[in-house]
Design a protein around this motif. Structure first.
Motif, short mmCIF file in Angstrom:
data_model
loop_
_atom_site.label_atom_id
_atom_site.label_comp_id
_atom_site.label_asym_id
_atom_site.label_seq_id
_atom_site.Cartn_x
_atom_site.Cartn_y
_atom_site.Cartn_z
N VAL A 264 3.13 52.40 1.82
CA VAL A 264 2.93 52.72 0.41
C VAL A 264 4.06 52.02 -0.34
CG1 VAL A 264 2.66 54.49 -1.35
CG2 VAL A 264 1.91 54.94 0.99
N ALA A 265 3.71 51.00 -1.11
CA ALA A 265 4.71 50.18 -1.78
C ALA A 265 5.41 50.98 -2.87
CB ALA A 265 4.07 48.93 -2.36
N GLU A 266 6.55 50.48 -3.26
CA GLU A 266 7.41 51.13 -4.23
C GLU A 266 6.70 51.46 -5.54
OE1 GLU A 266 10.11 47.60 -5.58
OE2 GLU A 266 8.86 47.03 -3.87
N GLY A 267 7.23 52.44 -6.28
CA GLY A 267 6.67 52.84 -7.55
C GLY A 267 6.53 51.65 -8.49
N THR A 268 5.33 51.47 -9.03
CA THR A 268 4.96 50.27 -9.79
C THR A 268 4.36 50.70 -11.11
OG1 THR A 268 4.57 49.09 -7.70
CG2 THR A 268 3.57 48.16 -9.68
N GLN A 269 4.95 50.25 -12.22
CA GLN A 269 4.52 50.75 -13.52
C GLN A 269 3.14 50.19 -13.93
OE1 GLN A 269 7.82 49.62 -13.26
NE2 GLN A 269 7.99 47.67 -14.35
N PRO A 270 2.31 51.07 -14.52
CA PRO A 270 0.98 50.66 -14.96
C PRO A 270 0.97 50.07 -16.36
CG PRO A 270 1.21 53.02 -15.25
CD PRO A 270 2.49 52.54 -14.63
N SER A 271 2.13 50.05 -17.02
CA SER A 271 2.23 49.56 -18.39
C SER A 271 3.70 49.38 -18.72
CB SER A 271 1.62 50.56 -19.38
OG SER A 271 2.36 51.77 -19.37
N ALA A 272 3.99 48.71 -19.85
CA ALA A 272 5.38 48.57 -20.28
C ALA A 272 6.00 49.94 -20.56
CB ALA A 272 5.46 47.68 -21.52
N ASP A 273 5.22 50.86 -21.12
CA ASP A 273 5.71 52.21 -21.37
C ASP A 273 6.04 52.96 -20.08
OD1 ASP A 273 5.63 52.10 -24.12
OD2 ASP A 273 3.69 53.09 -24.31
N GLY A 274 5.43 52.54 -18.99
CA GLY A 274 5.59 53.26 -17.74
C GLY A 274 6.87 52.95 -16.99
N GLN A 275 7.61 51.91 -17.40
CA GLN A 275 8.81 51.53 -16.66
C GLN A 275 9.95 52.48 -16.95
OE1 GLN A 275 9.88 47.40 -16.90
NE2 GLN A 275 11.70 47.65 -15.63
N GLY A 276 10.67 52.86 -15.90
CA GLY A 276 11.82 53.73 -16.07
C GLY A 276 13.13 53.06 -15.72
N TYR A 277 13.14 52.41 -14.55
CA TYR A 277 14.37 51.86 -14.00
C TYR A 277 14.43 50.34 -14.18
CZ TYR A 277 14.33 56.45 -11.82
OH TYR A 277 14.28 57.81 -11.61
N MET A 278 15.62 49.80 -13.93
CA MET A 278 15.81 48.36 -14.00
C MET A 278 15.07 47.66 -12.86
SD MET A 278 19.89 47.96 -14.81
CE MET A 278 19.74 46.17 -14.71
N MET A 279 14.48 46.52 -13.14
CA MET A 279 13.97 45.60 -12.13
C MET A 279 12.94 46.23 -11.20
SD MET A 279 15.83 43.08 -13.16
CE MET A 279 15.72 41.79 -11.95
N THR A 280 12.09 47.08 -11.75
CA THR A 280 10.99 47.63 -10.96
C THR A 280 9.72 46.83 -11.25
OG1 THR A 280 10.63 49.27 -12.70
CG2 THR A 280 11.93 49.96 -10.79
N PRO A 281 8.80 46.76 -10.29
CA PRO A 281 7.62 45.92 -10.47
C PRO A 281 6.54 46.59 -11.32
CG PRO A 281 7.57 46.94 -8.32
CD PRO A 281 8.88 47.33 -8.94
N GLY A 282 5.69 45.77 -11.89
CA GLY A 282 4.53 46.24 -12.63
C GLY A 282 3.26 45.74 -11.97
N ILE A 283 2.13 46.25 -12.45
CA ILE A 283 0.83 45.79 -11.97
C ILE A 283 -0.16 45.88 -13.13
CG2 ILE A 283 0.27 48.05 -10.94
CD1 ILE A 283 -0.79 44.54 -9.62
#
Length: 351
Positions: free
Chosen positions: A53-72
């Protein structure tokens, strides 16, 4: 009784064993949210587990919390994740991408649009967050309007579609650890008076709508969800009735036929037994800090169908080989958990 080394069917997949690599934030994505250049190697090294199960990945720009985390949610993200899923599949592995909307657990300095975080209600978590400027207090979020809550459901739908296009075998919805979905569960974080606040049914509505939307988009057999019932992380208080909330969630989710439910167990054994009884699908259990000598116990007892391991797999790309050989395990280097290069990421030694 089943053995953790035995194959198991998950959705339309047959996994070779019942070990799951936990989703772990590593903060090594590129600035635009594309997975970093070493991500494919990192995950492929660990493809011997039944499911990654890959790392937490934000579904939108609003969804990002931490630095340098991936999006999809962009084409660049899809292209980046395609390299990861292709590498894992080439190593005969299976991979889900975890969709994580941080909600109020965010800082404007960490997001691409630098806007105020969004949440069920305008209530700050009362903690700090690491940013490029160092630790800063998390400011109060902005309460989502009812229309924006519904749009956020569609953001999850789009992210799941993007994950499927990137070659992921499925997605796990992050409904745990004090992030957006659990914020809706908790009366201390959710004081809404619309259909997403108040009663158990209303507080559970957002999670159920997200699960329904994703199941419609990519198939229920490729859709999963994670919970951490009773957690008090970062100011979350689900209230005295939280066991009833999770019993209700399990009953409603059971109607969707999802791939699995993933529980981070916080110690309420009676509730965990009820979840096992109510939920008719595959159940994955994560017991943080589980000692090596207890590996496989939940599967052998019938309580779980699969078991999750985090730091042990992070530090041991050949985790299964070491277990089989009764070999010592590498210790995880906490100083390299978040950010950096290959050190503490792709350079852990194998046997």
């Amino acid at each position: 009784m089943p053995d953790i080394w035995q194959p198991v069917t998950l959705g339309k997949m047959t996994l070779p064993n019942r070990f799951v690599m936990a989703p772990m934030t590593r903060s090594r994505a590129q600035y635009d949210g594309t997975p970093g250049p070493l991500a494919a190697e990192y995950y492929a090294q660990r493809a011997s587990v039944g499911l990654i199960v890959a790392e937490g990945t934000q579904p939108s720009a609003d969804g990002q919390g931490y630095m340098m985390t991936p999006g999809i949610y962009t084409q660049a993200h899809i292209d980046g994740w395609q390299k990861v899923t292709s590498a894992v599949h080439a190593a005969n592995g299976h991979i889900y991408i975890q969709l994580m909307h941080a909600g109020r657990m965010s800082h404007p300095d960490n997001t691409p649009h630098h806007r105020q975080a969004v949440a069920p209600s305008a209530i700050a978590p009362g903690t700090g967050m690491f940013t490029a400027k160092g630790m800063q207090d998390i400011p109060p979020p902005r309460a989502l309007s009812t229309a924006e809550v519904r749009q956020t459901v569609q953001d999850f739908r789009h992210a799941a579609k993007s994950a499927a296009e990137a070659g992921a075998d499925g997605v796990e919805i992050h409904g745990a650890n004090a992030y957006l979905i659990q914020q809706f569960f908790a009366p201390g974080a959710n004081t809404r008076t619309d259909e997403y606040g108040g009663s158990i049914e209303n507080r559970a509505r957002f999670a159920l709508e997200v699960a329904q939307a994703i199941a419609e988009e990519i198939g229920a057999e490729r859709t999963a969800i994670r919970f951490s019932p009773g957690t008090t992380l970062w100011g979350i208080d689900e209230g005295a009735d939280y066991p009833e909330l999770y019993r209700y969630l399990m009953t409603e989710l059971n109607k969707l036929g999802l791939s699995y439910v993933h529980i981070m167990h916080q110690g309420n054994d009676a509730l965990l037994a009820d979840i096992r009884r109510i939920w008719s699908g595959k159940l994955i259990i994560n017991r943080p800090g589980r000692p090596r000598e207890e590996i496989g116990h939940d599967v052998a007892s019938g309580l779980a169908d699969l078991e999750v391991y985090g730091q042990m797999i992070l530090a041991n790309p050949d985790f299964l080989a070491r277990l089989k050989a009764d070999a010592p395990l590498n210790d995880a280097d906490r100083m390299t958990f978040f950010g950096g290069d290959e050190k503490g990421y792709t350079d852990y030694p194998t046997l």
